[in-house]
Design an enzyme around this catalytic site. Structure first.
Site, short mmCIF file in Angstrom:
data_model
loop_
_atom_site.label_atom_id
_atom_site.label_comp_id
_atom_site.label_asym_id
_atom_site.label_seq_id
_atom_site.Cartn_x
_atom_site.Cartn_y
_atom_site.Cartn_z
N LEU A 169 0.77 -1.25 0.21
CA LEU A 169 0.28 -0.51 0.65
C LEU A 169 0.56 1.26 0.07
CD1 LEU A 169 -2.77 -0.87 2.11
CD2 LEU A 169 -2.98 -0.48 -0.09
N ARG A 170 2.22 1.34 0.47
CA ARG A 170 2.80 1.83 0.19
C ARG A 170 2.83 3.06 -0.75
NH1 ARG A 170 7.55 2.52 3.63
NH2 ARG A 170 7.75 0.01 3.67
N GLY A 171 2.42 2.34 -2.19
CA GLY A 171 2.86 2.90 -3.65
C GLY A 171 1.57 4.12 -3.43
#
Lengths: 573, 340
Positions: free
Chosen positions: B278-280
């Protein structure tokens, strides 16, 4: 070399090449920090000594650096003797504390870390660096981070001793030039010309035209000109660009048209909007640099290419992260002896907490009480990086498709390499011999470039390939890597080491080379790419001590996963 | 020595010619440090280091307790081991700490203060670079050449925001929240994927292709070197303008609206690209919000997303070595399909 010898700065008795050396040194003496410094490529000897001897003309103290120099020497650190004697922290002054001319010996061995620090130091113009590069082979050269920041380059290899008369630098002339070079009028076209010429020579870094512009000022001052003239720009371009060029300048008509006559930008040149009397045609400058190329550039082009191939920054490709000294581990208690070095700081740290207690019970009054149990020795983790040496059969007998698959497999493996600490090298063999297409690298960008143009066809010089693999492996092992061979072939050796065709001799030589590989204790995998498994190749892999893997019609994906599977036990072992 | 080295200001940020991606990525992290840093990869001599040093001079100053080794914003947040802390508050420039290649672990995390140990027999902590970088920037030039053990250490600290030192009988922990800025030349080696992912944004810089731009770079640099006062007079004003714009954007950021459709776009884009985790997605959204705030918009729009997507996502894609086009182009292609 059109602009050299120079009427003002050169003496008639000097050979053109030597006059060029003298001119470069004069310029450096005028503005050492602004020009960054000098990359001097030469073997150690009297010719080089004549040049380094002339460095006394620089207005900076000369200090020698060594590639293995530590941070403490560079930035200063704890002076242990004094600290212990005085009972307070005494620090030594680092070499970078005072502006100086830093002479880096054996610059071709300069590790990336030191290069990065020096580059950073050069970014604040206080120091100048004279890099003494003794690289024997083209691929051993000054780290790119440094080469980019030094305006001047001189190669002394072609200068005979007889020409190398003492370089009498005119100190008065230098001092005069130093006083006025920054005030000289510079025609606005100079920047345009230098930038254009740099671009036509394929020089991407913008430091080059900047340094050339700076040098043009210095040269004009040395020559006593009132402002920078075309000839100053020309000489500056020669001195700064020739060794940086990455391609031959195209013929003049292929050049992009010169920019429209000066659309002056927001008045950063005092009222110089009038047409410039000292107009400097780009073509003339380019022509002059081109004239300087044959001597200085042809081999330099090769050097530059090779340096890029081996990883640019370190030239020798030696000190990649992680295995220059291995991962330092915390020091452990022990006595220093052969191969085990005392970690002085760690020792003192170990002793420090006990000082108060020991002082109370000590029989003698000492500043520091160190017990044998405090002694610490330095430890480094074993190096565990691997280099996969692909030796790929690019002969006519091996289908060209194989080569494409091998290229794909190399890329795939490399894309996954970092976590496994793999480096990859690629040897292609075909026709009369083997070629190291890709020296050990971990750079995917480079690999793609190198693989793109790999041709195929011809005979199968298997022995040559094995020999080259061994050379590469030995070199890699010297750098602390573990070499593993992946040989991709259909096994039909038919070219001998001397390049002559002949199946019997070629096969016999291949066996000899394979035995040598095994004796050296290297591991490997043989991938049989023939349509049907070859008994001869199976035997050869036994001689090599390598796993045998028949893999006809392999795709890049299958190849790389098969390789990974085959190599995993090797990795563990 | 002969001539005193006048402490010149770094080359002004706004005077950097071109390199818009790099400049806007850095500006966005200045607006919202939570975006998590910038990675600048590219050729030599393209002004990577220049931009980072310029950024330091551009950033708004911070308020910190005088003498506090970790730049704490309140007296009670100063670590107990800190020496020479006063009760006064000072304004100081946002710290930008250089982490040099080959740096020792001791210098990074801090270590036993030898002087005090030897002279006074005290077990005291000498803070390292991570302490100094707290609330600021940590700059790593040639980040791809950094030794693995230092990379591991950074990953650890960057993840937790806390530096834990357990050595030589010391047991110290202190906050270490910083924005990572890394630069490097891809020809010299790859960056470990774990570290790659740690940078919020990534941009590629190349030398400008057209002569006019290149000439302009040379002209400005030459003016900076040879007509410093005059040059700075012009550009200091520009930098001040940019700084004010950053400050205004910081204030506007909490009030900025994020329409549901934009969230939907974010998710759709990341799914289509197959970017890990989910970092992106989070970075994409944060960067788009910062951009919207910077441009004085009241809500995030698809246009913002589209502009920050390459820098927020291209380094998070699974590497496809057989794709010649490179990951930035892949993001571009997918963008055109998913967010027309």
């Amino acid at each position: 070399m059109t602009a050299i010898p120079d009427p003002v700065t050169a003496l008639p008795e000097l050979s053109p090449a030597w006059a060029r050396v003298r001119l470069a040194l004069m310029a450096l003496a005028v503005d050492p920090a602004g020009l960054g410094g000098l990359w001097l490529r030469a073997r150690s000897g009297p010719v080089r000594d004549a040049v380094t001897g002339a460095l006394t003309a620089l207005p900076l103290p000369v200090r020698r650096l060594h590639p293995s120099l530590g941070d403490e020497a560079l930035f200063g650190g704890l002076d242990l003797t004094a600290t212990l004697a005085e009972g307070r922290q005494v620090r030594t002054e680092g070499l970078l504390a005072q502006p100086s001319a830093l002479v880096l010996t054996m610059a071709e061995r300069c590790p990336a870390g030191l290069a990065a620090r020096l580059a950073q130091a050069l970014d604040h113009p206080r120091h100048c660096l004279v890099a003494l590069d003794e690289g024997a082979e083209a691929e051993e050269a000054l780290p790119g981070a440094l080469a980019d920041r030094l305006a001047l380059f001189l190669s002394l290899d072609d200068i005979p001793l007889a020409e190398a008369v003492p370089l009498a630098l005119d100190l008065e002339q230098i001092a005069k030039a130093r006083a006025r070079f920054l005030k000289l009028r510079v025609p606005p076209r100079a920047a345009v010309t230098l930038t254009g010429v740099a671009a036509s020579l394929g020089i991407t870094s913008l430091r080059a035209p900047l340094l050339a512009l700076r040098l043009a000022r210095v040269l004009a001052a040395l020559r006593g000109h009132a402002g920078v003239r075309a000839e100053d720009v020309t000489t500056a371009a020669e001195l700064v660009f020739a060794h940086r060029a990455t391609r031959w300048p195209e013929a003049a008509e292929d050049q992009p048209p010169p920019p429209a006559p000066d659309t002056e930008n927001e008045g950063d040149s005092d009222g110089e909007n009038r047409p410039d009397p000292g107009d400097i045609p780009e073509e003339l400058v380019l022509e002059a640099v081109r004239a300087a190329l044959p001597e200085a550039l042809l081999d330099q082009l090769a050097i530059a290419r090779a340096a890029r191939a081996t990883g640019g920054a370190t030239g020798s490709g030696e000190a990649r992260p992680g295995h220059s000294h291995g991962r330092p581990l915390s020091a452990r208690p022990g006595r220093p002896s052969a191969g085990l070095r005392l970690d002085l700081i760690a020792t003192l740290r170990a002793a420090a907490p006990w000082q108060g207690m020991r002082r109370k019970t000590a029989l003698q009054d000492r500043l520091v009480h160190i017990r044998p149990s405090d002694l610490r020795i330095k430890r480094y983790q074993e190096r565990n990086e691997r280099v996969l040496i692909f030796a790929v059969d690019a002969s006519g007998s091996a289908a060209l498709a194989r080569l494409a698959e091998a290229k794909g497999a190399v890329e795939l493996l490399l894309a996954r390499a970092y976590a496994r600490r793999d480096h990859v090298a690629l040897i292609a063999f075909r026709g009369a011999g083997a070629e190291l297409i890709l020296p050990p690298t971990r750079s995917l960008v480079q690999t793609k470039r190198r693989l793109a143009g790999l041709p195929g066809g011809g005979g199968t010089p298997l022995a040559a390939a094995l020999q080259m693999a061994q050379d590469t492996a030995v070199r890699a092992r010297a750098k602390g890597l573990t070499p593993v061979l992946a040989l991709l072939t259909d096994g039909r050796a038919n070219v001998a080491l001397d390049g002559t065709p002949g199946r019997a001799r070629a096969e016999a030589e291949a066996v000899v080379a394979a035995k040598a590989w095994r004796r050296a204790g290297f591991a490997g995998v043989v991938i049989d790419t023939a349509a049907r498994p070859q008994d001869g190749l199976r035997a050869l892999s036994a001689t090599l001590g390598a796993a045998y893997l028949p893999l006809p019609r392999a795709t890049a994906e299958r190849l790389s996963s098969a390789l990974e599977a085959a190599l995993t036990p090797l990795q563990a072992g | 020595m002969t001539k005193t080295h006048t402490p010149r200001q770094p080359f002004p940020f706004s005077a950097i010619v071109g390199q818009e991606d790099m400049k806007s990525a850095m500006t966005l992290t200045a607006i919202d440090p939570g975006i998590g840093g910038v990675l600048v990869f590219g050729d030599r001599g393209t002004g990577k280091s220049t931009a980072v040093r310029a950024l330091a001079a551009l950033l708004p100053p911070i308020e910190a307790v005088e003498g506090c080794p970790i730049n704490a914003p309140r007296r009670d947040l100063c670590p107990p081991w800190a020496q020479g802390v006063t009760d006064r508050m000072v304004t100081k420039p946002t710290p930008v700490v250089d982490l040099p290649l080959g740096v020792t672990e001791d210098r990074v995390v801090g270590a036993l203060d030898i002087e005090r140990a030897l002279t006074r027999g005290e077990k005291a902590f000498e803070p390292g670079l991570l302490a100094r970088a707290n609330r600021g920037y940590l700059y790593i030039d040639e980040v791809n050449l950094l030794e693995d053990h230092i990379v591991d250490l950074l990953l650890d600290v960057a993840q937790s925001g806390e530096n834990v030192v357990e050595r030589e009988g010391l047991s110290i922990r202190h906050p270490a929240r910083f924005v990572l800025v890394g630069s490097g030349n891809p020809e010299e080696g790859e960056l470990r994927p774990q570290l790659l992912d740690r940078f919020g944004l990534s941009v590629e810089v190349t030398s400008p292709r057209d002569i006019e731009t290149r000439v302009e770079v040379i002209r400005r640099r030459d003016a900076y070197e040879n007509q410093y006062d005059k040059f700075m007079k012009t550009w200091r004003v520009m930098d001040a303008g940019l700084r004010n714009q950053i400050l205004a954007a910081r204030e506007a950021l909490p009030k900025l609206k994020t329409p549901g459709v934009v969230l939907h776009d974010c998710a759709a884009l990341c799914l289509a690209l197959g970017s890990d985790g989910l970092r992106g997605e989070l970075t994409l959204l944060r960067a788009a919000r910062a951009l919207a705030a910077f441009e004085g918009d009241t809500a995030v729009r698809r246009t913002h997303l589209r502009r920050v997507a390459p820098m927020a996502l291209s380094h998070r894609l699974r590497r496809d070595p057989l794709d010649e086009a490179g990951s930035a182009a892949r993001v571009g292609r997918t963008l055109a399909e998913v967010l027309p």
